[in-house]
Motif scaffolding. Structure first.
Motif, short mmCIF file in Angstrom:
data_model
loop_
_atom_site.label_atom_id
_atom_site.label_comp_id
_atom_site.label_asym_id
_atom_site.label_seq_id
_atom_site.Cartn_x
_atom_site.Cartn_y
_atom_site.Cartn_z
N SER A 8 0.84 -1.21 0.00
CA SER A 8 0.00 0.00 0.00
C SER A 8 0.86 1.25 0.00
N MET A 9 1.90 1.25 0.82
CA MET A 9 2.80 2.41 0.88
C MET A 9 3.45 2.65 -0.48
N TYR B 265 -5.59 4.84 -12.04
CA TYR B 265 -5.62 5.02 -10.60
C TYR B 265 -4.95 6.35 -10.25
N SER B 266 -5.52 7.02 -9.26
CA SER B 266 -4.95 8.28 -8.77
C SER B 266 -5.27 8.40 -7.29
N LEU C 262 -1.75 6.56 -12.78
CA LEU C 262 -1.05 5.40 -13.31
C LEU C 262 -2.05 4.30 -13.63
N ARG C 263 -1.72 3.51 -14.63
CA ARG C 263 -2.51 2.33 -14.95
C ARG C 263 -1.91 1.14 -14.21
N TYR D 272 2.94 5.95 -2.77
CA TYR D 272 4.11 6.74 -3.13
C TYR D 272 4.30 6.80 -4.65
N SER D 273 4.06 5.69 -5.33
CA SER D 273 4.19 5.66 -6.80
C SER D 273 3.20 6.61 -7.46
N LEU D 274 1.97 6.61 -6.99
CA LEU D 274 0.96 7.52 -7.55
C LEU D 274 1.33 8.97 -7.25
#
Length: 114
Positions: A25-26, A84-85, A40-41, A30-32
């Motif tokens: 989840s973290m 996703y955002s 991101l897809r 963080y990636s988003l």
């Protein structure tokens, strides 16, 4: 069997951290947050998290969406496009996660010695 106190089950910290406190989840959050567009897809997320299985990433995204931290947008196209955002709530969490990342960089050798 040990008795569980109701105060423990109702603890806000326990209830909130359980929603995003795992490593996947973290990383998703963080990636988003750090992506150029904030969107991101699924396969883009997988590229950031190569050691996360497709099943685990899917479950993580569903949990984050259920917790109102991630927004899932499905476009009526063929093939379907899903993006996703972070939600506003998810974005408001990022300063705390960034502080935790900063702390981890400063104390890594103390906490996780080789």
């Amino acid at each position: 069997m040990a008795e569980i106190h109701l105060e423990y089950l109702a603890c806000p910290i326990r209830q909130v951290i359980s929603r995003f406190g795992d490593k996947w989840s973290m990383l998703v959050l963080y990636s988003l947050y750090t992506s150029e567009t904030g969107i991101l897809r699924f396969n883009e997320l997988r590229r950031f998290m190569t050691d996360c299985s497709q099943k685990m990433l899917s479950a993580t995204l569903k949990n984050l969406e259920k917790s109102h931290l991630v927004h899932r947008e499905v476009y009526a196209e063929v093939p379907p496009r899903v993006e996703y955002s972070l939600t506003e709530t998810g974005r408001s969490l990022m300063p705390a996660i960034n502080a935790l990342i900063e702390w981890a960089h400063e104390h890594f050798d103390e906490v996780a010695p080789s």
